[in-house]
Design a protein around this motif. Structure first.
Motif, short mmCIF file in Angstrom:
data_model
loop_
_atom_site.label_atom_id
_atom_site.label_comp_id
_atom_site.label_asym_id
_atom_site.label_seq_id
_atom_site.Cartn_x
_atom_site.Cartn_y
_atom_site.Cartn_z
N LEU A 60 0.83 -1.20 0.00
CA LEU A 60 0.00 0.00 0.00
C LEU A 60 0.86 1.26 0.00
O LEU A 60 0.62 2.19 -0.76
CB LEU A 60 -0.93 -0.02 1.21
CG LEU A 60 -1.92 1.12 1.34
CD1 LEU A 60 -2.90 1.12 0.18
CD2 LEU A 60 -2.68 1.01 2.65
N ARG A 64 0.54 3.41 -3.40
CA ARG A 64 -0.44 4.48 -3.22
C ARG A 64 -0.17 5.70 -4.10
O ARG A 64 -1.07 6.20 -4.78
CB ARG A 64 -0.58 4.88 -1.77
CG ARG A 64 -1.55 6.06 -1.59
CD ARG A 64 -1.80 6.38 -0.17
NE ARG A 64 -2.94 5.57 0.24
CZ ARG A 64 -3.22 5.22 1.46
NH1 ARG A 64 -2.45 5.59 2.45
NH2 ARG A 64 -4.29 4.51 1.73
N CYS A 67 -1.15 4.92 -7.65
CA CYS A 67 -2.61 4.76 -7.71
C CYS A 67 -3.29 6.13 -7.75
O CYS A 67 -4.18 6.37 -8.58
CB CYS A 67 -3.10 3.95 -6.52
SG CYS A 67 -4.88 3.76 -6.46
#
Length: 127
Positions: A60, A64, A67
């Protein structure tokens, strides 16, 4: 509408889901494990639920920014469509991506900028 559909049968399914969780935990403890997660991870490369969570949190953290960058790109595409569309005349919101926008603009991006024709690919990968 999307929120209403996601709660469809929630009152009926939540007790069933909780019962499944309870039974999984009960089976794991009967077999000598701390939890169902520990039971499932024992034979896997990750070994423990704690290591699995740590791995997912690392992913993550690393992905991130990319993303968020890609979501901004999709939002820009939506805004460009919005300027000339009927949605603009209806005063619909162009400041956020709805769940259906993500799949639509991802497909549009793939076809316009990456040269990926998903319909043509389906011919090679039948279900």
């Amino acid at each position: 509408v999307n929120e209403a559909l996601s709660k469809n049968c929630q009152d009926e399914n939540t007790p069933r889901f909780l019962e499944v969780l309870k039974l999984r935990h009960e089976c794991a403890t009967l077999l000598g494990y701390q939890s169902h997660g520990h039971y499932m991870c024992e034979t896997k490369m990750v070994e423990t639920p704690e290591k699995a969570e740590e791995f997912l949190l690392e992913l993550l953290e690393v992905y991130r920014p990319k993303c968020l960058e890609e979501l901004d790109l999709l939002l820009d595409m939506k805004r460009k469509d919005f300027v000339d569309s009927a949605a603009n005349a209806k005063n619909e919101d162009d400041s956020k991506l709805d769940p259906w926008d993500v799949s639509y603009y991802t497909q549009l991006y793939k076809s316009k900028y990456a040269g990926v024709d998903e319909a043509a690919l389906r011919e090679f990968f039948p279900l």
